[in-house]
Scaffold this motif. Structure first.
Motif, short mmCIF file in Angstrom:
data_model
loop_
_atom_site.label_atom_id
_atom_site.label_comp_id
_atom_site.label_asym_id
_atom_site.label_seq_id
_atom_site.Cartn_x
_atom_site.Cartn_y
_atom_site.Cartn_z
N THR A 5 52.69 59.97 32.62
CA THR A 5 53.17 61.33 32.36
C THR A 5 53.07 62.26 33.57
OG1 THR A 5 51.01 62.07 31.62
CG2 THR A 5 52.47 61.14 29.95
N GLY A 6 52.38 61.84 34.60
CA GLY A 6 52.26 62.69 35.78
C GLY A 6 53.47 62.54 36.70
N TYR A 7 53.43 63.25 37.82
CA TYR A 7 54.58 63.20 38.72
C TYR A 7 54.73 61.83 39.38
CZ TYR A 7 54.93 68.25 38.22
OH TYR A 7 55.09 69.52 37.72
N THR A 8 53.62 61.16 39.63
CA THR A 8 53.70 59.81 40.18
C THR A 8 54.32 58.86 39.15
OG1 THR A 8 51.75 60.23 41.53
CG2 THR A 8 52.35 57.94 41.18
N GLY A 9 53.97 59.08 37.90
CA GLY A 9 54.51 58.24 36.84
C GLY A 9 56.01 58.40 36.68
N VAL A 10 56.48 59.64 36.65
CA VAL A 10 57.92 59.83 36.45
C VAL A 10 58.69 59.35 37.67
CG1 VAL A 10 57.95 62.22 37.25
CG2 VAL A 10 59.72 61.44 35.71
N GLU A 11 58.07 59.42 38.84
CA GLU A 11 58.75 58.92 40.03
C GLU A 11 58.83 57.40 40.01
OE1 GLU A 11 60.31 60.87 41.76
OE2 GLU A 11 60.63 60.06 43.76
N LEU A 12 57.79 56.76 39.55
CA LEU A 12 57.84 55.31 39.36
C LEU A 12 58.96 54.94 38.39
CD1 LEU A 12 54.24 53.87 38.92
CD2 LEU A 12 56.03 52.96 40.41
N ALA A 54 45.51 48.41 46.54
CA ALA A 54 45.16 49.83 46.58
C ALA A 54 46.30 50.54 47.28
CB ALA A 54 43.85 50.02 47.35
N ASN A 55 47.09 51.27 46.51
CA ASN A 55 48.24 51.96 47.10
C ASN A 55 47.71 53.19 47.87
OD1 ASN A 55 51.18 51.49 46.89
ND2 ASN A 55 51.22 53.67 46.32
N PRO A 56 48.11 53.34 49.13
CA PRO A 56 47.52 54.40 49.96
C PRO A 56 47.77 55.81 49.43
CG PRO A 56 48.64 52.78 51.34
CD PRO A 56 49.01 52.48 49.91
N GLY A 57 46.88 56.71 49.79
CA GLY A 57 47.07 58.12 49.49
C GLY A 57 48.23 58.68 50.27
N CYS A 58 48.71 59.85 49.85
CA CYS A 58 49.89 60.44 50.48
C CYS A 58 49.58 60.91 51.90
CB CYS A 58 50.44 61.57 49.62
SG CYS A 58 49.23 62.81 49.13
N TYR A 59 48.53 61.72 52.06
CA TYR A 59 48.16 62.15 53.41
C TYR A 59 47.82 60.96 54.32
CZ TYR A 59 47.71 67.14 52.00
OH TYR A 59 47.93 68.42 51.58
N PRO A 60 47.01 60.00 53.83
CA PRO A 60 46.70 58.86 54.69
C PRO A 60 47.94 58.10 55.17
CG PRO A 60 45.12 58.97 52.92
CD PRO A 60 46.17 60.02 52.63
N THR A 61 48.98 58.06 54.33
CA THR A 61 50.20 57.38 54.76
C THR A 61 50.84 58.12 55.93
OG1 THR A 61 50.60 56.54 52.52
CG2 THR A 61 52.51 56.65 54.00
N ALA A 62 51.04 59.43 55.77
CA ALA A 62 51.72 60.19 56.82
C ALA A 62 50.88 60.23 58.11
CB ALA A 62 51.99 61.62 56.33
N VAL A 63 49.59 60.41 57.96
CA VAL A 63 48.73 60.54 59.15
C VAL A 63 48.57 59.19 59.85
CG1 VAL A 63 46.40 61.10 59.95
CG2 VAL A 63 47.50 62.55 58.23
N SER A 64 48.31 58.14 59.09
CA SER A 64 48.07 56.84 59.71
C SER A 64 49.30 56.33 60.45
CB SER A 64 47.65 55.82 58.66
OG SER A 64 46.47 56.23 58.02
N LEU A 65 50.46 56.42 59.81
CA LEU A 65 51.67 55.92 60.47
C LEU A 65 51.93 56.70 61.76
CD1 LEU A 65 53.97 55.31 57.35
CD2 LEU A 65 52.85 53.59 58.79
N GLY A 66 51.53 57.97 61.77
CA GLY A 66 51.72 58.75 62.99
C GLY A 66 50.75 58.38 64.11
N TYR A 67 49.54 58.00 63.76
CA TYR A 67 48.54 57.71 64.78
C TYR A 67 48.52 56.25 65.25
CZ TYR A 67 45.67 62.01 65.18
OH TYR A 67 45.19 63.26 65.47
N GLY A 103 54.69 58.26 49.88
CA GLY A 103 53.27 58.56 49.68
C GLY A 103 52.74 58.16 48.32
N ALA A 104 53.53 57.49 47.50
CA ALA A 104 53.04 57.09 46.17
C ALA A 104 53.96 56.01 45.56
CB ALA A 104 52.90 58.28 45.23
N ALA A 105 54.93 56.44 44.75
CA ALA A 105 55.68 55.48 43.93
C ALA A 105 56.55 54.53 44.75
CB ALA A 105 56.54 56.23 42.91
N GLY A 106 57.16 55.04 45.80
CA GLY A 106 58.03 54.19 46.62
C GLY A 106 57.23 53.13 47.35
N GLN A 107 56.11 53.52 47.91
CA GLN A 107 55.26 52.54 48.60
C GLN A 107 54.73 51.51 47.61
OE1 GLN A 107 52.52 52.72 52.49
NE2 GLN A 107 52.01 54.26 51.01
N ALA A 108 54.49 51.95 46.36
CA ALA A 108 54.05 51.01 45.33
C ALA A 108 55.13 49.97 45.03
CB ALA A 108 53.67 51.78 44.06
#
Lengths: 343, 343, 343, 343
Positions: B10-17, B145-158, B315-320
């Motif tokens: 029911t959350g935003y991650t769920g509806v995006e999935l 373990a699907n990564p967090g949204c910030y960790p995805t953006a920050v890690s890929l950048g660094y 950062g969530a459903a797509g990476q999943a």
């Protein structure tokens, strides 16, 4: 594969067409023209298309367009009517997303658009591309006048009432609200974020170009002229139209909702909501769906209809692809059944 | 067809999935659970799904979930770790979009999430689902373990800077900006439109739960602990994360852009922009792409990276779904190559 | 009554000056010039001023401006420096809200603004109008360089750290976020609602004109050149700047918050928030206040400061009125103590 | 100085009252009550008030409120009617910003608000605080029912037409659009940024509580019951109401604009725009002004009126202060002549 060309691919209608056509399994994009951006990569103007479109804008050129199976015009009003005769001659089919072929009466056209029509005979041949009204004619058409955004939302909302002769059609009132993308991508002060966000206003109260178009559609359905007051409003958002439609019942009706549900039960892109639900524009953001509710407040004699579309999809590019699907004998939902992006 | 279940839909991650899975040609949606909405039609909560999803939310039930090939958890932190052991036992694969399996060190987990870990052995087995780092391990994994949204953006950048040992990694600074959907769909004053629009603020400056996660990822890449200051900010918009990353070069570098382009040249969902371009979050709205630019202002010793994603997709459903594709041997782009919705 | 003139009253800085000056009890508005709108009623361009301002825009004319006690320039860069010598000669005081008198070094000016300076001697005389740094000089000044919006937010945030020599000033990092009104009211595609809302991006990463200005201010405070990386970002909102500032401590400090509270305790327009609070830009919308918080995440060696202003008030028109109040010996809060509009 | 108290100062109406009253030269704020925030500093909840308000919320207490000259209720419906009798008894004047004293007919009140009225005799005495209709009665009143936000915008727009008996008042149509702040500051999913931004929808089509209030006002003006269809819409913005009003002329009229201009020529807070102009809600943001335009599209028999207010000012707190000014014999513009914040 259908070879498709786009004339005037730099506006919001153009980029939306690109978004839909690159994902359409039966279409191959051949040509995208833009006088101002010729030579530029499409993806340099629209970074969302990086990795999806790798061709460049080219100068508008009849010869390369004539090799297409279908040419979409996403141009300012008055451009398509100058090029369409040659393209039809060459055997291409044409879908015009501007207004050039929408108004059947050339005097009315000139009154509202300020120019003579360049090809009245082709205007006569052109089919108004609203599948819910003209599906069979669209399938046979060489040239389609793709409906305006407001006319799509307003007409689909009124059609069941007018087809069934339920309301006084001399005093229809359509209060419509549109996101700013309807105003296009041209630089202008009025559509700057700082001018248009956190504010609401009416505009075009004295007369908007979609007024004669809506009158033509509803008049055609009614079989006689209708009286319509149409007031568009600018909303502080990108996409979406909500049209709230008012009418006074001439006769008692048992079940308005049932009349709507029945009228649209086989339509893939009109969704009549359950009784009591109200549609939100975000429920159709990025999708080709029109969602509609009908109300009779306090059981009185006034009917209220709320109709929502995405002005760039069902109100422009999506309806154009729907028309193409019909013209080429494809499953009509091909490439336009995306789920709306919510939230 | 892969039979998929969603716990906590029911959350935003769920509806995006749901948006992604209903359009995925190799997936059949079997179960969507929600304790609060059990019995309700999914489309009554999310009208954008009308016509696309016709099942109802059900009570969370291990037996029906165990029959799925893959179960996605889009639940609050601490829920998945109680159900995962039984599901793995039953032969289902699991992708957890919450934080339960992200932090390998159980003491750190407890410090930041305030609870003991329920299944440390499975935690050990879990693969951190960032395909750009762990593609082969993901293909073999039972539990992701699907990564967090910030960790995805920050890690890929660094990652390119740290893999090549180019910057002082004791004083990394990540200034991140996120749309409000990252805060979820729970009723709260802080995320009301009237509180969050037309305003910007930092939050979690003293410590955000994604800090230890990013440190773990970057520390793993570096081969030693890194020092990171991470300041998230709330943006007045729905979707999107932009992370601006700063680092001081330890060594001279000829061509930073080339290093980034090379690192990601085979990655389908990381796009290194042409030199001088800056990514906008809207260029990835609704898409699974991460777009990155790297700068060295005035040729000095400070590197600046800008990395953007859609927090609900990459950062969530797509990476999943990307992880699911890898786990089941599908073309990894299946169902997640949508063009971003622009404008 | 102070007779005030405004040159270039049609931009956002101009209308904001009007909003403040019409409510200022000691000011009488004499002249508002605009080359493009000469002859038009001010209130026809800005309907919010209907009933408050009943004069018309006039052609820029030295004679009528020279009769003013104070002339504000809200013009494009390069305009004021051509008119100021005559106005000073005539005895008017001048407050320039553009950049003409901000950069003391004429070579640096030319490098960043692309033109020779028209009156270097007056440039030398001009006082940088940041009351928190230069209050006494402002009181005596004939000509004020009103600070840029970013330099105001960033400098006020860094001053206590740099005055006390607490951080490594060779690697300062200022990550700033601004509403779109900072880009002005000119028609441009980039600042259309459909381009700028629901998106975030960095810009000017390779070098923004406010960079040398901030360096000049902070270098002046430090007594030597400082190293600064400055990355501005465009926010999807109208007003407000948030600057997040980073620095590495050179020395241990007991109580950073106390240092800030002490530094600004007598400043009417700088508000140091209670420990742990984070400022939101909406808390200063329409007000002349700068609100600041200081953090030391996890007790480490990195300091994080968040500083917010309304770019059109404290970052432009409000600070200009503050300067006028000081120049004319008024209570410095006169006319600029409005409560921010929240929500 | 007038000693003022506020009951329920934590909602958006409460903070807006505070913004206006702290800047009102004849008012001293004595008491602000809030059951939920008692003991908290007002400025800790509303940081925009830091430096302007230094009192704390207190428990609602009749004794301390009874010492005030005027008490404002910014409470949920049903609260004021329980406390007002004692306050009037003690000699305080009362302005209720909730609905408790708006509906004269107790049966209608119960039907729409679901509770019995607690003090019908005081209800009878209460004056409906719309200065443009009831100025003299307001001056004499002990207890004011401050009008609802929609009723203010709609009534001011219709009054000239109905007073002059120009339109068919059996089929009035009011299509109103409001910012989200009208829904208050309570935590709810429907008003989250992610639910309400970038979308538009109708709501309350079957019946909104402001419907009987508007009918009462317009019926009073007409001298008989009127028929009204009222459809409110939620706008993706914080503040502002635009009401587009429709009516069919019963008689020919020479100059509608002149009728409006004449009706409101002495009203300080109603501004009839020049012929052809359309009001924007942003032109009244933060101000107490109502701006109105009237149209007769294509010279037909349908009149269209557009009326805009700031729902929190003219639609709530500003109108309340206007009423207070009248009740206490002050210049009625005192403290409420702020220029709207634009952009």
């Amino acid at each position: 594969m259908i070879k498709a060309g786009i004339v005037g691919g730099t506006g919001y209608t153009g980029v939306e067409l690109l978004r839909l056509l690159v994902a359409h399994k039966d279409v191959e994009l051949s040509v995208i023209t833009s006088r101002s951006e010729a030579g530029q990569a499409v993806s340099s103007l629209y970074p969302n298309l990086r990795g999806h479109v790798d061709i460049n804008f080219s100068e508008p050129d009849i010869d390369s367009l004539a090799k297409c199976d279908v040419v979409f015009f996403a141009t300012p009003n008055g451009t398509a009517m100058k090029m369409v005769p040659q393209l039809l001659e060459a055997g291409a089919k044409v879908i015009d997303l501007a207004a050039d072929f929408r108004i059947k009466d050339t005097a009315t056209w000139k009154q509202w658009y300020g120019m003579d029509h360049a090809c009245p005979d082709i205007l006569e041949e052109a089919v108004y591309g609203m599948p819910e009204l003209n599906r069979e004619a669209i399938k046979q058409a060489r040239i389609i006048a793709n409906p305006g955004c407001y006319p799509t939302a307003v007409s689909l909302g009124y059609i069941p009432l007018i087809e069934n002769n339920l309301i006084d059609d001399a005093h229809l009132i359509a209060d419509a609200k549109s996101g700013v993308s309807g105003a296009g991508r041209g630089a202008s002060v009025a559509t700057l974020l700082c001018e248009a966000t956190e504010s609401v206003k009416a505009y075009g109260v004295d007369g908007h170009r979609h007024l004669p178009e809506i009158r033509q559609v509803l008049g055609g359905v009614a079989g006689h002229d209708v009286g319509l007051t149409f007031v568009p409003h600018l909303m502080p958002m990108i996409r979406g139209i909500e049209a709230t439609l008012y009418g006074v019942l001439k006769t008692d009706v048992d079940d308005l909702h049932q009349i709507y549900a029945e009228r649209y039960k086989d339509e893939p892109f009109v969704d009549v909501l359950p009784l009591g639900s109200v549609p939100e524009t975000r429920s159709v953001k990025g999708s080709n769906m029109c969602r509609i509710s009908v109300f009779r407040p306090q059981g009185g004699d006034t009917v209220v209809v709320s109709s929502v579309i995405d002005n760039l999809v069902k109100g422009a590019a999506g309806q154009a692809v729907h028309n193409m699907n019909l013209m080429f004998g494809l499953d009509e939902k091909t490439g336009i059944s995306q789920v709306a992006l919510l939230p």
